[in-house]
Enzyme design. Structure first.
Site, PDB file in Angstrom:
ATOM      1  CE  LYS A 190      38.234  45.591  37.223  1.00  0.00           C
ATOM      2  NZ  LYS A 190      37.549  44.298  37.150  1.00  0.00           N
ATOM      3  CG  ASN A 245      33.657  47.262  35.237  1.00  0.00           C
ATOM      4  OD1 ASN A 245      33.979  47.400  36.411  1.00  0.00           O
ATOM      5  ND2 ASN A 245      32.409  47.352  34.832  1.00  0.00           N
ATOM      6  CB  CYS A 246      39.526  48.620  31.367  1.00  0.00           C
ATOM      7  SG  CYS A 246      41.074  48.331  30.507  1.00  0.00           S
ATOM      8  CG  ASP A 247      40.967  42.660  33.132  1.00  0.00           C
ATOM      9  OD1 ASP A 247      40.133  42.871  34.037  1.00  0.00           O
ATOM     10  OD2 ASP A 247      40.951  41.658  32.395  1.00  0.00           O
TER      11      ASP A 247
END
Length: 116
Positions: A15, A10-12
């Protein structure tokens, strides 16, 4: 070339790295070290390749929450132990191509790695 990317789903920044790899048509295996854990051997290998100061995410909330004396007295063995105990202190992503280790995501660095 076997490509493995390590991080937290879920880390930007993760992504962005996934999107870059996908858009570039590069197949990869993802290892979520929050879910799957991470071994001391991997962390030590990354530190040997890039330096522990680069692998340790000093901007993470977990690192900033450490007592000042812990942060001020760091060396490689202590940093490896911290990252092993709390993988969120590892800078993300860690890209391992089998011949290169890249810490963090910068599109120009990824492009250079895969142009080789």
């Amino acid at each position: 070339m076997t490509v493995r990317i390590y991080g937290i789903r879920n880390c930007d920044t993760m992504k962005k790295a996934f999107a870059w790899l996908d858009a570039s048509g590069i197949a990869y295996a993802f290892h979520d070290y929050r879910v799957d854990g991470i071994g001391k051997h991997d962390i030590a290998r990354w530190c040997a390749a890039a330096g522990w100061e680069k692998v340790l995410n000093k901007g993470s909330r977990t690192f900033r929450a450490l007592p000042g004396e812990v942060r001020d007295e760091l060396d490689e063995p202590k940093a490896v132990a911290l990252m092993l105990g709390e993988p969120t202190m590892i800078k993300r992503p860690v890209l391992d191509t089998g011949t290169a280790i890249e810490i963090g995501f910068r599109p120009d660095s990824y492009a250079e790695i895969f142009a080789r």
